[in-house]
Design a protein around this motif. Structure first.
Motif, PDB file in Angstrom:
ATOM      1  N   UNK A   1      32.424  32.172  28.322  1.00 15.72           N
ATOM      2  CA  UNK A   1      32.997  32.734  29.540  1.00 15.72           C
ATOM      3  C   UNK A   1      32.097  32.307  30.702  1.00 15.72           C
ATOM      4  N   UNK A   2      32.687  31.801  31.780  1.00 11.54           N
ATOM      5  CA  UNK A   2      31.873  31.323  32.898  1.00 11.54           C
ATOM      6  C   UNK A   2      32.565  31.588  34.222  1.00 11.54           C
ATOM      7  N   UNK A   3      31.768  32.005  35.205  1.00  5.17           N
ATOM      8  CA  UNK A   3      32.247  32.221  36.572  1.00  5.17           C
ATOM      9  C   UNK A   3      31.460  31.325  37.513  1.00  5.17           C
ATOM     10  N   UNK A   4      32.159  30.618  38.389  1.00  5.06           N
ATOM     11  CA  UNK A   4      31.535  29.721  39.346  1.00  5.06           C
ATOM     12  C   UNK A   4      31.913  30.141  40.761  1.00  5.06           C
ATOM     13  N   UNK A   5      30.909  30.257  41.609  1.00  2.00           N
ATOM     14  CA  UNK A   5      31.125  30.486  43.032  1.00  2.00           C
ATOM     15  C   UNK A   5      30.709  29.215  43.765  1.00  2.00           C
ATOM     16  N   UNK A   6      31.687  28.500  44.328  1.00  2.66           N
ATOM     17  CA  UNK A   6      31.454  27.179  44.903  1.00  2.66           C
ATOM     18  C   UNK A   6      31.542  27.253  46.419  1.00  2.66           C
ATOM     19  N   UNK A   7      30.508  26.768  47.093  1.00  2.00           N
ATOM     20  CA  UNK A   7      30.481  26.682  48.550  1.00  2.00           C
ATOM     21  C   UNK A   7      30.601  25.214  48.944  1.00  2.00           C
TER      22      UNK A   7
END
Length: 416
Positions: free
Chosen positions: A378-384
């Motif tokens: 399970x993975x969460x990415x916050x991309x700017x």
């Protein structure tokens, strides 16, 4: 299979009678069943440029793939491997599903020679970037891997020298070859050709540590119908109206360019802690893809069958966007023609910045090895994504502002 590849394989024909004696054949495979949610309505996500992008909402195409591998050992000196990888590619060419296909000759423990279809040894995951079970994350870190991993498959040969130095293993690999790929760029599909690919990799490993240095150089050309049409029109503009038109078209044209790549990496694995970092620098003489630097650091902690991890990654160009000299403003030109020149100028400006990358990502995840040869991630990415820096994505329209994208991934990885 290309003629160049067949030529490489033919170099081993003198030993064919020995090599083909009673081979020991092993069949294996790997796969990943993954779904990803992308909350952006304007940017499509893909793990590398060889794959189709996924837009807003849920998708099973980004990370789902299946690999089948056949290994054959003929004797103590000769072996061969063929790997077919099925995934949602941009190209429908059946040959592109052939990821690896080589024959290897090892005269002794120190030297190894391979010829066929190979992958450049330029990063930590070079031998298994598509085997999701073999690494921690949901996918290779896009900021570092998306560009370079899309162009590292080649037809050619490599030579490897390895030597024990007390508690360490030193390895050097020299490779040469060529290839062509169909890639999904930010705004359009591009066909690229890589010639005279040359790479050198040095690695030093111990029980807990691995250090790597890599260098590659290639002649690159590319084309697509939309860009070719734009360049033809720009070149047709009289220099009396646009003095810089010829030089601008020459800068944008993707022919006979040179690309150089430098990378360094380190990994520490104590059993409980897994720390890995890579840093890369790409230099080209093609104006739309100015030099850029990319890298990441990943920290993981194993607790029984679970591994908790976090990643910080970033990519950015090291130079400003080159200015595109505009056409002359001549009062005697009809308004319609002046608007056409302005549109061409805007098209050239877009071409200069279309491949720019400026983003950083914070990722957190968990891997659960719930059964032998199976892992759930399970993975969460916050991309700017910075203004005019979405080159790693597929765009529906030119970007007008900074973007923030959330990705959530669920992957089931396995080997057999």
């Amino acid at each position: 299979m290309s003629r160049y590849m067949l030529l490489c394989l033919s170099l081993l024909l003198p030993w064919s009678e020995v090599a083909l004696a009673e081979p020991d054949v092993q069949f294996s495979g790997f796969g990943n069943i993954g779904v990803i949610h992308n909350d952006s309505r304007v940017l499509g996500f893909h793990r590398d440029y060889t794959m189709e992008a996924s837009g807003h909402g849920w998708s099973a195409n980004v990370d789902s793939m299946m690999g089948l591998q056949l290994n054959a050992r003929f004797n103590e000196h000769f072996d061969a491997m063929v790997q077919v990888l099925l995934k949602d590619r941009v190209s429908d060419d059946l040959e592109d599903a052939l990821e690896w296909a080589f024959v290897r000759y090892q005269p002794n423990e120190q030297w190894s020679f391979r010829a066929g279809r190979l992958g450049l040894d330029l990063y930590m995951l070079s031998e298994y970037k598509d085997v999701s079970y073999a690494y921690l994350w949901a996918r290779p870190v896009p900021e570092f891997y998306s560009v370079i991993s899309s162009t590292t498959r080649y037809n050619g040969l490599d030579i490897t020298y390895s030597r024990h130095l007390k508690d360490y293993m030193l390895e050097a690999r020299l490779a040469y070859g060529n290839n062509n790929e169909e890639l999904a760029g930010a705004d359009q599909t591009v066909n690229i050709e890589l010639d005279a690919i040359t790479s050198l990799t040095l690695s030093l490993s111990s029980h807990d540590w691995l250090w790597r240095l890599a260098f590659a150089r290639s002649d690159i050309s590319g084309n697509n119908p939309e860009a070719d049409a734009l360049l033809s029109v720009i070149e047709s503009v009289p220099v009396t109206l646009w003095p810089a038109s010829r030089s601008i078209a020459a800068d944008i044209r993707y022919q006979n360019r040179i690309s150089e790549y430098y990378a360094a990496g380190a990994r520490y694995d104590s059993g409980n802690w897994l720390i890995q970092s890579e840093l890369g620098y790409t230099d080209t003489n093609w104006q739309p893809l100015q030099p850029y630097i990319s890298g990441y650091i990943s920290v993981g902690r194993r607790v029984e069958d679970f591994t908790f991890y976090g990643v910080y990654a970033g990519v950015r160009h090291t130079e400003k966007i080159p200015e595109v000299e505009p056409p002359l403003i001549l009062p005697f030109l009809p308004p319609e023609q002046q608007m056409q020149l302005s549109a061409l100028h805007q098209g050239a400006e877009l071409a200069y910045r279309s491949s720019r990358q400026q983003q950083h990502t914070i990722s957190v995840g968990i891997r659960w090895d719930f059964a032998e040869d199976f892992a759930l991630k399970l993975q969460w990415d916050h991309v700017n994504i910075g203004h005019q820096g979405s080159g790693l994505w597929v765009r529906k329209e030119p970007e007008a502002q900074d973007e923030r994208v959330q990705l959530f991934s669920i992957n089931l990885s396995f080997i057999f």
